[in-house]
Structure formats: structure tokens, C-alpha cells
Enzyme design. Sequence first.
Site, PDB file in Angstrom:
ATOM      1  N   HIS A  13       0.853  -1.192   0.000  1.00 15.45           N
ATOM      2  CA  HIS A  13       0.000   0.000   0.000  1.00 15.45           C
ATOM      3  C   HIS A  13       0.885   1.237   0.000  1.00 15.45           C
ATOM      4  O   HIS A  13       2.097   1.154   0.155  1.00 15.45           O
ATOM      5  CB  HIS A  13      -0.958   0.008   1.209  1.00 15.45           C
ATOM      6  CG  HIS A  13      -0.302   0.266   2.529  1.00 15.45           C
ATOM      7  ND1 HIS A  13      -0.939   0.892   3.566  1.00 15.45           N
ATOM      8  CD2 HIS A  13       0.935  -0.004   3.004  1.00 15.45           C
ATOM      9  CE1 HIS A  13      -0.139   0.978   4.612  1.00 15.45           C
ATOM     10  NE2 HIS A  13       1.004   0.436   4.288  1.00 15.45           N
ATOM     11  N   CYS A  22       5.835   6.742   4.334  1.00 16.84           N
ATOM     12  CA  CYS A  22       4.749   5.800   4.003  1.00 16.84           C
ATOM     13  C   CYS A  22       3.872   6.256   2.839  1.00 16.84           C
ATOM     14  O   CYS A  22       2.976   5.527   2.417  1.00 16.84           O
ATOM     15  CB  CYS A  22       3.890   5.519   5.236  1.00 16.84           C
ATOM     16  SG  CYS A  22       4.777   4.594   6.498  1.00 16.84           S
ATOM     17  N   HIS A  26       5.014   0.594  -0.498  1.00 14.92           N
ATOM     18  CA  HIS A  26       5.763  -0.328   0.350  1.00 14.92           C
ATOM     19  C   HIS A  26       4.839  -1.460   0.791  1.00 14.92           C
ATOM     20  O   HIS A  26       3.635  -1.406   0.563  1.00 14.92           O
ATOM     21  CB  HIS A  26       6.360   0.395   1.571  1.00 14.92           C
ATOM     22  CG  HIS A  26       5.329   0.968   2.495  1.00 14.92           C
ATOM     23  ND1 HIS A  26       4.596   2.097   2.204  1.00 14.92           N
ATOM     24  CD2 HIS A  26       4.882   0.532   3.698  1.00 14.92           C
ATOM     25  CE1 HIS A  26       3.763   2.353   3.191  1.00 14.92           C
ATOM     26  NE2 HIS A  26       3.910   1.409   4.118  1.00 14.92           N
ATOM     27  N   HIS A  28       3.939  -4.850   3.743  1.00 16.08           N
ATOM     28  CA  HIS A  28       4.007  -5.363   5.111  1.00 16.08           C
ATOM     29  C   HIS A  28       3.596  -6.827   5.120  1.00 16.08           C
ATOM     30  O   HIS A  28       2.821  -7.274   4.272  1.00 16.08           O
ATOM     31  CB  HIS A  28       3.030  -4.619   6.040  1.00 16.08           C
ATOM     32  CG  HIS A  28       3.278  -3.170   6.174  1.00 16.08           C
ATOM     33  ND1 HIS A  28       4.264  -2.652   6.993  1.00 16.08           N
ATOM     34  CD2 HIS A  28       2.654  -2.101   5.605  1.00 16.08           C
ATOM     35  CE1 HIS A  28       4.228  -1.327   6.921  1.00 16.08           C
ATOM     36  NE2 HIS A  28       3.269  -0.971   6.080  1.00 16.08           N
ATOM     37  N   HIS A  66      -1.425 -10.640  -0.733  1.00 14.31           N
ATOM     38  CA  HIS A  66      -0.694 -10.331  -1.965  1.00 14.31           C
ATOM     39  C   HIS A  66      -1.480  -9.368  -2.866  1.00 14.31           C
ATOM     40  O   HIS A  66      -1.540  -9.532  -4.076  1.00 14.31           O
ATOM     41  CB  HIS A  66      -0.295 -11.604  -2.714  1.00 14.31           C
ATOM     42  CG  HIS A  66       0.818 -12.320  -2.031  1.00 14.31           C
ATOM     43  ND1 HIS A  66       0.618 -13.136  -0.943  1.00 14.31           N
ATOM     44  CD2 HIS A  66       2.150 -12.303  -2.255  1.00 14.31           C
ATOM     45  CE1 HIS A  66       1.790 -13.607  -0.538  1.00 14.31           C
ATOM     46  NE2 HIS A  66       2.736 -13.109  -1.308  1.00 14.31           N
ATOM     47  N   GLU A  96     -25.873 -17.798  17.648  1.00 11.39           N
ATOM     48  CA  GLU A  96     -26.712 -17.685  18.851  1.00 11.39           C
ATOM     49  C   GLU A  96     -25.873 -17.431  20.084  1.00 11.39           C
ATOM     50  O   GLU A  96     -26.283 -16.720  20.989  1.00 11.39           O
ATOM     51  CB  GLU A  96     -27.509 -18.971  19.064  1.00 11.39           C
ATOM     52  CG  GLU A  96     -28.799 -19.041  18.300  1.00 11.39           C
ATOM     53  CD  GLU A  96     -29.615 -20.262  18.688  1.00 11.39           C
ATOM     54  OE1 GLU A  96     -29.575 -20.666  19.874  1.00 11.39           O
ATOM     55  OE2 GLU A  96     -30.290 -20.789  17.809  1.00 11.39           O
TER      56      GLU A  96
END
Length: 123
Positions: A13, A22, A26, A28, A66, A96
Site C-alpha cells: 500500500h 509511508c 511499500h 508489510h 498479496h 446464537e
Amino acid sequence: MLLCRDFKFDAAHNLIHYHGKCERLHGHTYHLRVTLEGAPDAEGMICDFAELKKIVGELVLSKLDHSYINDILPQPTAEYISMWIFRALDGALVRENCRLSEVCLWETEGSFVVCRREDVKDA
């Protein structure tokens, strides 16, 4: 009681509405914990671990593992990803004797977010 099962998935992302490292593409290895709250049923289980694995695999891992998460969420922070996961699982994990309690998502070994029902407005 709480019943938990852990999962891992790899994904990429970038945070387009963030200014810092970020914002660049990159990836994770995410660690996901799904927690149900309830009481043991007639078989003595809150939920069969195998059933929980199947549901999470079909509704979450098949879409996120992925993947480029920006194709699913426009700003895929750990917070928004955990909310997406909670919403994806919530209806399928109503029984339930139990329901989805929380989703924990680790983006790194030491950094994670916890998403509970009250954090997801339409859950």
C-alpha cells in the site's frame, strides 16, 4: 469468554494523504487477530477454529493477501484496514452464542490497531 485466531497476510500500500516515507509504495506482512465473544455451545465451543479459519480466508485473506490495498481502500491505514476487516466479517460471525468482538491488526511487530464494534459505525 473470548476466542481468538491469528492469521498473516502480505500486502502493499501507500498512504496518499500522508506526508512521510509511508506515502511511497511499500509492503508489510500483516498479523491479524480475530476475536469472538460468547459462551460455549452444546458442543462446548464458542466457534470451531476450522470454521473461523475458513470464513476469514474467504472474506478477508482471499482479497487482501498479496494485494495492493489501495485498490480496495483509498487511504489504507491500519485503522481503515481493520475497520474494513471488521465489516467484512461481522455478519458471517453472528451465532446464537457469540459474535465478533474485535479485530487486531499489526502492521509491524510492535505497531497495531484494535477495532471494536463501537469503532465501526454501521456494524
